[in-house]
Design a protein around this motif. Structure first.
Motif, mmCIF file in Angstrom:
data_model
loop_
_atom_site.group_PDB
_atom_site.id
_atom_site.type_symbol
_atom_site.label_atom_id
_atom_site.label_comp_id
_atom_site.label_asym_id
_atom_site.label_seq_id
_atom_site.Cartn_x
_atom_site.Cartn_y
_atom_site.Cartn_z
ATOM 1 N N ALA A 72 1.025 -1.386 -0.119
ATOM 2 C CA ALA A 72 -0.013 0.040 -0.061
ATOM 3 C C ALA A 72 1.093 1.227 -0.174
ATOM 4 O O ALA A 72 0.690 2.258 -0.900
ATOM 5 N N LEU A 73 1.782 1.318 0.940
ATOM 6 C CA LEU A 73 2.686 2.520 1.140
ATOM 7 C C LEU A 73 3.636 2.579 -0.374
ATOM 8 O O LEU A 73 3.880 3.836 -0.694
ATOM 9 N N GLY A 74 4.050 1.417 -0.880
ATOM 10 C CA GLY A 74 4.737 1.772 -2.226
ATOM 11 C C GLY A 74 3.924 1.944 -3.228
ATOM 12 O O GLY A 74 4.300 3.011 -4.119
ATOM 13 N N VAL A 75 2.609 1.684 -3.483
ATOM 14 C CA VAL A 75 1.819 2.232 -4.407
ATOM 15 C C VAL A 75 1.782 3.759 -4.434
ATOM 16 O O VAL A 75 1.734 4.552 -5.209
ATOM 17 N N VAL A 76 1.239 4.318 -3.011
ATOM 18 C CA VAL A 76 1.219 5.674 -2.730
ATOM 19 C C VAL A 76 2.606 6.449 -3.402
ATOM 20 O O VAL A 76 2.394 7.354 -3.957
ATOM 21 N N SER A 77 3.650 5.718 -2.723
ATOM 22 C CA SER A 77 4.938 6.427 -3.239
ATOM 23 C C SER A 77 4.957 6.580 -4.675
ATOM 24 O O SER A 77 5.179 7.658 -5.374
ATOM 25 N N LEU A 78 4.683 5.490 -5.477
ATOM 26 C CA LEU A 78 4.827 5.687 -6.965
ATOM 27 C C LEU A 78 3.906 6.739 -7.447
ATOM 28 O O LEU A 78 4.117 7.294 -8.500
ATOM 29 N N ARG A 79 2.640 6.567 -7.032
ATOM 30 C CA ARG A 79 1.656 7.440 -7.429
ATOM 31 C C ARG A 79 1.917 8.975 -7.072
ATOM 32 O O ARG A 79 2.106 9.621 -8.234
ATOM 33 N N LEU A 80 2.645 9.316 -6.053
ATOM 34 C CA LEU A 80 3.011 10.644 -5.809
ATOM 35 C C LEU A 80 4.215 10.967 -6.487
ATOM 36 O O LEU A 80 4.205 12.097 -7.061
ATOM 37 N N VAL A 81 4.930 10.165 -6.499
ATOM 38 C CA VAL A 81 6.481 10.607 -7.251
ATOM 39 C C VAL A 81 6.147 10.840 -8.881
ATOM 40 O O VAL A 81 6.723 11.794 -9.419
ATOM 41 N N VAL A 82 5.696 9.524 -9.450
ATOM 42 C CA VAL A 82 5.279 9.953 -10.883
ATOM 43 C C VAL A 82 4.421 11.085 -11.171
ATOM 44 O O VAL A 82 4.751 12.004 -12.010
ATOM 45 N N ALA A 83 3.599 11.316 -10.329
ATOM 46 C CA ALA A 83 2.421 12.585 -10.623
ATOM 47 C C ALA A 83 3.249 14.025 -10.359
ATOM 48 O O ALA A 83 3.162 14.825 -11.171
ATOM 49 N N ALA A 84 4.231 13.878 -9.469
ATOM 50 C CA ALA A 84 5.173 15.062 -8.995
ATOM 51 C C ALA A 84 6.039 15.562 -10.311
ATOM 52 O O ALA A 84 6.135 16.335 -10.671
ATOM 53 N N VAL A 85 6.442 14.085 -10.784
ATOM 54 C CA VAL A 85 7.451 14.523 -12.134
ATOM 55 C C VAL A 85 6.675 14.773 -13.036
ATOM 56 O O VAL A 85 7.169 15.882 -13.612
ATOM 57 N N VAL A 86 5.543 14.422 -13.323
ATOM 58 C CA VAL A 86 4.866 14.711 -14.576
ATOM 59 C C VAL A 86 4.424 16.354 -14.654
ATOM 60 O O VAL A 86 4.411 17.145 -15.232
ATOM 61 N N LEU A 87 3.971 16.715 -13.391
ATOM 62 C CA LEU A 87 3.208 17.953 -13.070
ATOM 63 C C LEU A 87 4.416 19.048 -13.276
ATOM 64 O O LEU A 87 4.410 20.249 -13.608
ATOM 65 N N LEU A 88 5.620 18.576 -12.695
ATOM 66 C CA LEU A 88 6.722 19.503 -12.496
ATOM 67 C C LEU A 88 7.324 19.952 -14.051
ATOM 68 O O LEU A 88 7.600 21.000 -14.293
ATOM 69 N N VAL A 89 7.479 18.696 -14.860
ATOM 70 C CA VAL A 89 8.004 18.800 -16.176
ATOM 71 C C VAL A 89 6.772 19.586 -17.089
ATOM 72 O O VAL A 89 7.240 20.433 -17.569
ATOM 73 N N VAL A 90 5.562 19.218 -16.817
ATOM 74 C CA VAL A 90 4.634 19.996 -17.576
ATOM 75 C C VAL A 90 4.439 21.566 -17.093
ATOM 76 O O VAL A 90 4.429 22.473 -17.956
#
Length: 324
Positions: A72-90
């Motif tokens: 569960a914590l791993g899924v949340v980490s992946l979700r937040l990290v990937v979303a953060a990278v996408v939003l920061l780049v965009v």
């Protein structure tokens, strides 16, 4: 489960709760070519909320299927990290020129998002997805009652609440109490998310505040994911599925809700969140093969009726203002 301009008063949350915030119809689309604009307003704030709800619940169903691989914590980490990278780049948010109050707001928004996601997935790991969302939505429902100044909204909130409990089978005594506690806590964070999302949207242009908040949440949560899942987070398949969860559950819905909260009262937005258990039940049926009973179908009808009533009330109020 989001929102440029300086805050006009210290009570940003009160402004969001009292009425719609006037914003230009044309909003820059993150990731578009420089100067290119798209009229998100053509979809309308209600359509934005509905689209976001569908996206986040199907992303949640995918996340549940990913938990055996990453936890569960791993899924949340992946979700937040990937979303953060996408939003920061965009979005490429500007770091300078913001006041201390601006940064305080976006930090609280990031903490709220991380807590909301972490608590919810801890719940979904222990109790069925539909029940977890059903309990979580009590937070926005409580906000709708507290924020609204119109008696009719109490009726819609009551109707939605009845549907929520009916969707839970009339009681939750058979559920894991720890999972229930996590879901209720996630609901409290969801209510706080609505408030800080609106405040952030008034302080930062486009989705800049969301990108910064997502990055803050990712940095705070990543150590927890590493402790629980470790090297599992580096598996290519896990990363790919986590990226899909991030787009469906974070990037799309948060951005759409951010745009919606610019022109939609917090009370109406919160009542519309009562649709989430219905969408979660549908996602569970299509993705996780969870069937719907007659009682659950009736519950879905109740929450949809409550949401339609809330929207019609808001539309009628807007027309009355235009006439006067």
């Amino acid at each position: 489960m989001n929102l440029p301009r300086a805050d006009r008063s210290p009570s940003a949350g009160a402004t969001a709760a009292e009425g719609a915030v006037t914003q230009p119809e044309a909003v820059a689309v993150p990731g578009g070519a420089p100067g290119r604009r798209r009229r998100w307003g053509s979809l309308g704030p209600v359509g934005l909320v509905l689209a976001g709800g569908v996206s986040v619940q199907f992303g949640g169903a995918l996340a549940v299927s990913l938990m055996p691989r990453a936890g569960a914590l791993g899924v949340v980490s992946l979700r937040l990290v990937v979303a953060a990278v996408v939003l920061l780049v965009v979005c490429r948010p500007r770091l300078r020129g913001h006041s201390r109050a601006d940064w305080g707001t976006v930090v609280l928004f990031g903490i709220t998002m991380a807590a909301m996601n972490g608590l919810f997935y801890q719940s979904a790991a222990r109790i069925p997805l539909g029940a977890a969302v059903t309990l979580e939505v009590l937070g926005p429902l409580a906000l709708s009652v507290l924020a609204s100044r119109r008696a009719i909204n109490l009726v819609w909130a009551g109707l939605a609440l009845a549907g929520v409990f009916l969707l839970g089978g009339g009681g939750f005594s058979t559920l894991d109490p720890v999972g229930v506690a996590f879901a209720l806590s996630a609901g409290a964070m969801w209510a706080a998310y609505i408030i800080f999302s609106a405040r952030t949207g008034r302080r930062f242009p486009r989705a800049d505040g969301l990108a910064l908040a997502m990055a803050i949440g990712a940095v705070l949560f990543l150590p927890l994911g590493i402790v629980e899942s470790g090297a599992k987070l580096l598996n290519p398949t896990t990363i790919a599925l986590g990226a899909a969860v991030a787009v469906l559950s974070s990037v799309l819905p948060y951005t759409l809700e951010l745009l919606a909260l610019r022109r939609l009262p917090a009370s109406t937005f919160a009542i519309m969140m009562s649709l989430e258990p219905a969408v979660a039940a549908l996602a569970g049926f299509l993705v996780l093969s969870q069937t719907l009973t007659l009682t659950e179908s009736l519950a879905i009808s109740l929450v949809i009726a409550a949401s339609i009533g809330a929207v019609r009330t808001q539309v009628g109020r807007g027309k009355a203002r235009n006439v006067t």
